[in-house]
Design a protein around this motif. Sequence first.
Motif, PDB file in Angstrom:
ATOM      1  N   GLN A 158      -6.189 -51.692 -40.064  1.00 50.50           N
ATOM      2  CA  GLN A 158      -6.645 -50.315 -39.802  1.00 50.50           C
ATOM      3  C   GLN A 158      -8.112 -50.112 -40.178  1.00 50.50           C
ATOM      4  OE1 GLN A 158      -4.490 -51.247 -42.128  1.00 50.50           O
ATOM      5  NE2 GLN A 158      -4.902 -50.212 -44.084  1.00 50.50           N
ATOM      6  N   LEU A 159      -8.636 -50.971 -41.056  1.00 51.70           N
ATOM      7  CA  LEU A 159     -10.041 -50.839 -41.458  1.00 51.70           C
ATOM      8  C   LEU A 159     -10.997 -51.037 -40.279  1.00 51.70           C
ATOM      9  CD1 LEU A 159     -10.171 -52.776 -44.870  1.00 51.70           C
ATOM     10  CD2 LEU A 159     -10.288 -50.306 -44.521  1.00 51.70           C
ATOM     11  N   ALA A 160     -10.581 -51.834 -39.307  1.00 52.29           N
ATOM     12  CA  ALA A 160     -11.442 -52.121 -38.151  1.00 52.29           C
ATOM     13  C   ALA A 160     -11.733 -50.866 -37.342  1.00 52.29           C
ATOM     14  CB  ALA A 160     -10.798 -53.182 -37.267  1.00 52.29           C
ATOM     15  N   SER A 161     -10.874 -49.857 -37.475  1.00 49.60           N
ATOM     16  CA  SER A 161     -11.035 -48.625 -36.701  1.00 49.60           C
ATOM     17  C   SER A 161     -11.574 -47.468 -37.535  1.00 49.60           C
ATOM     18  CB  SER A 161      -9.685 -48.221 -36.085  1.00 49.60           C
ATOM     19  OG  SER A 161      -9.180 -49.246 -35.249  1.00 49.60           O
ATOM     20  N   GLN A 162     -11.856 -47.711 -38.803  1.00 50.20           N
ATOM     21  CA  GLN A 162     -12.380 -46.647 -39.660  1.00 50.20           C
ATOM     22  C   GLN A 162     -13.885 -46.466 -39.445  1.00 50.20           C
ATOM     23  OE1 GLN A 162     -11.458 -46.664 -43.818  1.00 50.20           O
ATOM     24  NE2 GLN A 162      -9.247 -46.897 -43.495  1.00 50.20           N
ATOM     25  N   THR A 163     -14.370 -45.311 -39.838  1.00 50.58           N
ATOM     26  CA  THR A 163     -15.807 -45.038 -39.772  1.00 50.58           C
ATOM     27  C   THR A 163     -16.466 -45.536 -41.055  1.00 50.58           C
ATOM     28  OG1 THR A 163     -15.422 -43.089 -38.408  1.00 50.58           O
ATOM     29  CG2 THR A 163     -17.557 -43.248 -39.503  1.00 50.58           C
ATOM     30  N   ILE A 191     -14.110 -58.499 -35.563  1.00 47.52           N
ATOM     31  CA  ILE A 191     -13.608 -57.156 -35.880  1.00 47.52           C
ATOM     32  C   ILE A 191     -13.020 -56.502 -34.638  1.00 47.52           C
ATOM     33  CG2 ILE A 191     -14.235 -54.839 -36.688  1.00 47.52           C
ATOM     34  CD1 ILE A 191     -16.506 -56.174 -38.305  1.00 47.52           C
ATOM     35  N   ALA A 192     -13.681 -56.698 -33.501  1.00 53.33           N
ATOM     36  CA  ALA A 192     -13.220 -56.096 -32.240  1.00 53.33           C
ATOM     37  C   ALA A 192     -11.792 -56.499 -31.902  1.00 53.33           C
ATOM     38  CB  ALA A 192     -14.161 -56.477 -31.105  1.00 53.33           C
ATOM     39  N   GLU A 193     -11.396 -57.694 -32.307  1.00 61.16           N
ATOM     40  CA  GLU A 193     -10.042 -58.170 -32.029  1.00 61.16           C
ATOM     41  C   GLU A 193      -8.977 -57.380 -32.778  1.00 61.16           C
ATOM     42  OE1 GLU A 193      -9.318 -60.403 -29.662  1.00 61.16           O
ATOM     43  OE2 GLU A 193     -11.477 -60.352 -29.252  1.00 61.16           O
ATOM     44  N   PHE A 194      -9.380 -56.679 -33.832  1.00 65.00           N
ATOM     45  CA  PHE A 194      -8.431 -55.885 -34.626  1.00 65.00           C
ATOM     46  C   PHE A 194      -8.406 -54.412 -34.208  1.00 65.00           C
ATOM     47  CE2 PHE A 194      -9.263 -59.558 -37.291  1.00 65.00           C
ATOM     48  CZ  PHE A 194      -8.013 -59.854 -37.844  1.00 65.00           C
ATOM     49  N   VAL A 195      -9.247 -54.048 -33.239  1.00 63.66           N
ATOM     50  CA  VAL A 195      -9.312 -52.656 -32.782  1.00 63.66           C
ATOM     51  C   VAL A 195      -8.387 -52.482 -31.578  1.00 63.66           C
ATOM     52  CG1 VAL A 195     -10.813 -50.820 -31.920  1.00 63.66           C
ATOM     53  CG2 VAL A 195     -11.699 -52.468 -33.581  1.00 63.66           C
ATOM     54  N   PRO A 196      -7.416 -51.575 -31.661  1.00 66.85           N
ATOM     55  CA  PRO A 196      -6.465 -51.400 -30.553  1.00 66.85           C
ATOM     56  C   PRO A 196      -7.131 -51.096 -29.219  1.00 66.85           C
ATOM     57  CG  PRO A 196      -5.704 -50.228 -32.508  1.00 66.85           C
ATOM     58  CD  PRO A 196      -7.091 -50.715 -32.814  1.00 66.85           C
ATOM     59  N   GLU A 197      -8.127 -50.210 -29.223  1.00 63.93           N
ATOM     60  CA  GLU A 197      -8.897 -49.919 -28.014  1.00 63.93           C
ATOM     61  C   GLU A 197     -10.336 -49.623 -28.402  1.00 63.93           C
ATOM     62  OE1 GLU A 197      -9.092 -47.000 -24.090  1.00 63.93           O
ATOM     63  OE2 GLU A 197      -7.303 -46.990 -25.334  1.00 63.93           O
ATOM     64  N   LEU A 198     -11.250 -50.490 -27.973  1.00 61.51           N
ATOM     65  CA  LEU A 198     -12.662 -50.300 -28.284  1.00 61.51           C
ATOM     66  C   LEU A 198     -13.201 -49.051 -27.606  1.00 61.51           C
ATOM     67  CD1 LEU A 198     -14.131 -53.912 -27.862  1.00 61.51           C
ATOM     68  CD2 LEU A 198     -13.867 -52.662 -30.006  1.00 61.51           C
ATOM     69  N   SER A 199     -14.137 -48.395 -28.258  1.00 58.32           N
ATOM     70  CA  SER A 199     -14.869 -47.321 -27.593  1.00 58.32           C
ATOM     71  C   SER A 199     -15.823 -47.942 -26.582  1.00 58.32           C
ATOM     72  CB  SER A 199     -15.667 -46.502 -28.613  1.00 58.32           C
ATOM     73  OG  SER A 199     -16.788 -47.252 -29.075  1.00 58.32           O
ATOM     74  N   ASP A 251     -18.891 -49.346 -28.457  1.00 54.08           N
ATOM     75  CA  ASP A 251     -18.656 -50.615 -29.145  1.00 54.08           C
ATOM     76  C   ASP A 251     -18.540 -51.764 -28.145  1.00 54.08           C
ATOM     77  OD1 ASP A 251     -18.674 -49.218 -31.472  1.00 54.08           O
ATOM     78  OD2 ASP A 251     -16.575 -49.558 -31.997  1.00 54.08           O
ATOM     79  N   ALA A 252     -17.872 -51.506 -27.034  1.00 57.55           N
ATOM     80  CA  ALA A 252     -17.710 -52.545 -26.010  1.00 57.55           C
ATOM     81  C   ALA A 252     -19.061 -52.951 -25.422  1.00 57.55           C
ATOM     82  CB  ALA A 252     -16.770 -52.059 -24.906  1.00 57.55           C
ATOM     83  N   CYS A 253     -19.943 -51.978 -25.221  1.00 53.33           N
ATOM     84  CA  CYS A 253     -21.292 -52.275 -24.708  1.00 53.33           C
ATOM     85  C   CYS A 253     -22.115 -53.046 -25.719  1.00 53.33           C
ATOM     86  CB  CYS A 253     -22.013 -50.983 -24.331  1.00 53.33           C
ATOM     87  SG  CYS A 253     -21.404 -50.213 -22.813  1.00 53.33           S
ATOM     88  N   ALA A 254     -21.964 -52.704 -26.988  1.00 59.08           N
ATOM     89  CA  ALA A 254     -22.754 -53.352 -28.034  1.00 59.08           C
ATOM     90  C   ALA A 254     -22.305 -54.792 -28.281  1.00 59.08           C
ATOM     91  CB  ALA A 254     -22.663 -52.551 -29.328  1.00 59.08           C
ATOM     92  N   VAL A 255     -20.996 -55.006 -28.270  1.00 58.67           N
ATOM     93  CA  VAL A 255     -20.471 -56.330 -28.621  1.00 58.67           C
ATOM     94  C   VAL A 255     -20.380 -57.254 -27.405  1.00 58.67           C
ATOM     95  CG1 VAL A 255     -17.981 -55.951 -28.348  1.00 58.67           C
ATOM     96  CG2 VAL A 255     -18.820 -57.401 -30.222  1.00 58.67           C
ATOM     97  N   GLY A 256     -20.518 -56.665 -26.206  1.00 58.10           N
ATOM     98  CA  GLY A 256     -20.553 -57.496 -25.005  1.00 58.10           C
ATOM     99  C   GLY A 256     -19.210 -57.750 -24.348  1.00 58.10           C
ATOM    100  N   LYS A 257     -18.310 -56.792 -24.440  1.00 55.52           N
ATOM    101  CA  LYS A 257     -16.972 -56.934 -23.833  1.00 55.52           C
ATOM    102  C   LYS A 257     -16.997 -56.346 -22.420  1.00 55.52           C
ATOM    103  CE  LYS A 257     -14.463 -58.530 -27.404  1.00 55.52           C
ATOM    104  NZ  LYS A 257     -13.592 -59.706 -27.354  1.00 55.52           N
TER     105      LYS A 257
END
Length: 218
Positions: free
Chosen positions: A27-32, A55-63, A66-72
Motif C-alpha cells: 500500500q505504500l506504493a500508492s501513498q503520497t 514501485i510502479a509494479e506495486f501500484v494497482p493502477e498508475l496515474s 506517473d505512467a508518463c514519467a516512468v515510461g509505461k
Amino acid sequence: MDITHLETLIENDQLEEVVALLTQKPQLASQTTSHQISPVLLACYYKKLEIAKAIAEFVPELSLFDACAVGKFDDVTLLIFKNPATINSFSIDGFTPLGLACYFAHEDIARFLVLKGAEVNVASKNGYNVFPIHSAVAANNFNITKMLLDAGAYPNVCQKSGVAPLHSAAQLGNIELIILLLEHGAEVTLRMEGGKLPADLAADKGFNEIAEILMPED
C-alpha cells in the motif's frame, strides 16, 4: 514513518530494500510522499528509474502522470483511451502529461500524446512556467525537441528567470539541438534575468566555438 522510510530508500538508490519493503507493505506504493507527489514520481525526479519501475509494479493502477514519467506506454494509451480529457490536465506539481514525458525523455509517449491532441504550448502551473520544449531540451533530447517544433512549439518561450530553450541548449553544448532551434527561429539575442545571452552560457561552460556561433551580430 513507513512512507518516510520508503523515501529514504528511494533517495539512497536502495532498490532491493525498496522491493522488500513494498512486498511487505504494498500500500505504500500508492501513498503520497512528504513532497506531495507519488513514490513513483519521486523516484523519477531523483533519476532512479529502476526504482521507479519497481514501485510502479506495486501500484494497482498508475496515474497518467506517473505512467508518463516512468515510461509505461501501454498504460498511457489505455488511460487516454478511457479519459481523453485528461491529456491536457495538470499533475499535483503542475506539469502536463506531455511535459513529464518530455522531461523524462520518453519519445514514444510524447509522440503519442501530441498525436492525440496534447497542447505543445502550455506552460506548467507551478510558478516555473516550464513548457514541454524546455523539458525536451533539458533532457538533451533532439528527437522530442524536433517533434515538438514540427508540431508548432514556440522556440522562444521563456521559463522562470527568462531561460529560453536556446539558453539551455547552449549550456549543454549540444550543437545539433542549437542548430535545430536556430532553424526554427530561436533568437540569439534573448537575455535571461541578469542579462546573459545563450552565447554567454556557452562560454561559461567552455564551449567557445558554440559561443562564437551564437554571438549576435552587431
